[in-house]
Design a protein around this motif. Sequence first.
Motif: not given
Length: 618
Positions: A325-329, A521-537
């Motif tokens: 793609g063209e990049g994400i601002k 950007q990682a927060t945006k990606v994982i926040s779209e998941q529908k699981t109850a718990d979300k872990l960002l390592l």
Amino acid sequence: MEEWVGGLWHKYITRKANPEFDDARVNFDQVSKSVSMVFRALGGDVVKRVEAATGREYLTRKSFLQKISGDNQLVSLAWQDEESLRLPESLAVFNEKALNYDLYIWLAVLAAHHSGSFRHWAKDNQALVVAVLEKFPALHNRYRRLAKAFVDMRPSLDQMPAVERTMEQSIRDAILIPGSVNEFPVVNFAPQAVYLWLYPSASSDDVLMADIDEDELSDENEDQDGEKKSAKKAQSSRKKAERVDSDDSRGGMMIFRLESLFSWSEFSKMDRGKDDSDEDEEDYQSTIDDLDKITLTKKQEHQKSGQIKIDLDLPSASEDDIPLGEGIKLPEWNYKTQTLQEDRCLLQPMLPRDATPTKLPVKLQKTARMIQAQFEQLRSVKYWLKAQPQGEELDLNAWLDFHVESKTAATAEKGLFQSYRGNNRDLSCLLLADLSMSTDSHLDNDNRVIDVVQDSLLLFGEALQSVGDNFAMYGFSSVKRSNIRFTMLKNFNEKYNDHVRGRIQAITPGFYTRMGAAIRQATKVISEQKTADKLLLILTDGKPNDIDHYEGRFGIEDTHQAINEAKRLGIKPFCITIDVDAQEYLPYLFGNDGFTQILRPAQLPLRLPQLYHQLTSQ
């Protein structure tokens, strides 16, 4: 023979001219943890680094022996700015180690209660000492002991000129009885270093620009609109201007005033009339803001000159990773204005080039089987739910309780069955790996940091595949805010297979560590998941940094803000680092229980899955 005798003489006379007590010397490395704890515990800025100060040239009158020895020793003084607190590299002011150690602690206490700016150096230090002693009465004895010992070490008043004697006496009175001196005379030399006080930082306070005729700075036919725009920029940060001749001569005497401690500057003949047009104007403005003094000359020699531009070369498009793609601002936090600047960064998702499907390396297969066996336990854990209204088997304990109670009184029927349930792991994990150029460094003769990171990602993937958890893996590096590289190794929709293994084994060390944008950007990606718990390592080997003013506090504050944004969305960030200095900044970024430090990087491939097991087994 002459050189040998000369060497002996130099060592002897230098040692005699040195007023310090080497036998009682205390180095900053010996007390760095203590002074950092004192500084922050008493209210100092938790983000500021506490580190050793480099030496300064200090224009003071030399003794007879110092003149003979040619002593031009740099003086290491205590000062601070917005980024850090700088304390002397070592202290040998007193003939007792305990006093030199106490002096380090005292300077940390002063710095915790001072902003770093001065209006009048001596008066402000007096007021600071008075305020600290009033707030902490227990420090009175320590200060009196330091003050008395320090004054006793000062040079004799009898050997000084009259004006300097008055200055020295004023300083001694101000040290012994803080707040008692209101006037300090002007002298040609600075007094001997006052180690009990703080000094101004290398960046002095803003001063007004001197008046300069317009015809000396610009062409008479310059467009008036352009002048208005330039004047508008100048209003935001006014500087001192200095007009000098363009020769190499230096001379004159500098008058010393305590209310404006001098700093050394040197004129360098550089043509600033032309700059590269492809650079960011904001970066130039930031560089100008960092200057204390702008030096100008009317005399210019117009000569042909070559331009040399040194920058980190980016790979050509044919050799670089594949852009998606063209990049994400993305926005970025400016701690000075306390605002989130929209669309300031450009993040480019990428795929590793030349990645081919690859099996797990043979050297990791045995370890992978061991880890998979441990993680299989998480999948197979099952348990009985007691006293259920329906289930696979009769709950004998519940039935017996009901039977006994019903014989004595009317009893409502309770759940008499038990149900067999499996362990439901409703979570998603995104692993974000730092791929900056520092990962190219060697741990030993055979392994680099990037090799350890690759092994860690591979074993991490093997472990999570065995338990069936939803996970993704990305890497990141950056070259300024307009080129943040976000390398996709595995997204949430892909299966972990040989294609993913191939991408991991194709990653190479990148550039710098603009961590805030990558976390957003990682927060945006994982926040779209529908699981109850979300872990960002977050896996890293150093602090946030980049070459366009993202060093120091700017990078730390932006990363801190990005982590808080993730927490507000219900995501749990956790950092795994191999940085030996991590204790200086990670507690502020992630909290005391939000990170772990691995002191032996070679253990990272085995420790990473274990840490995930501990974080998610509950």
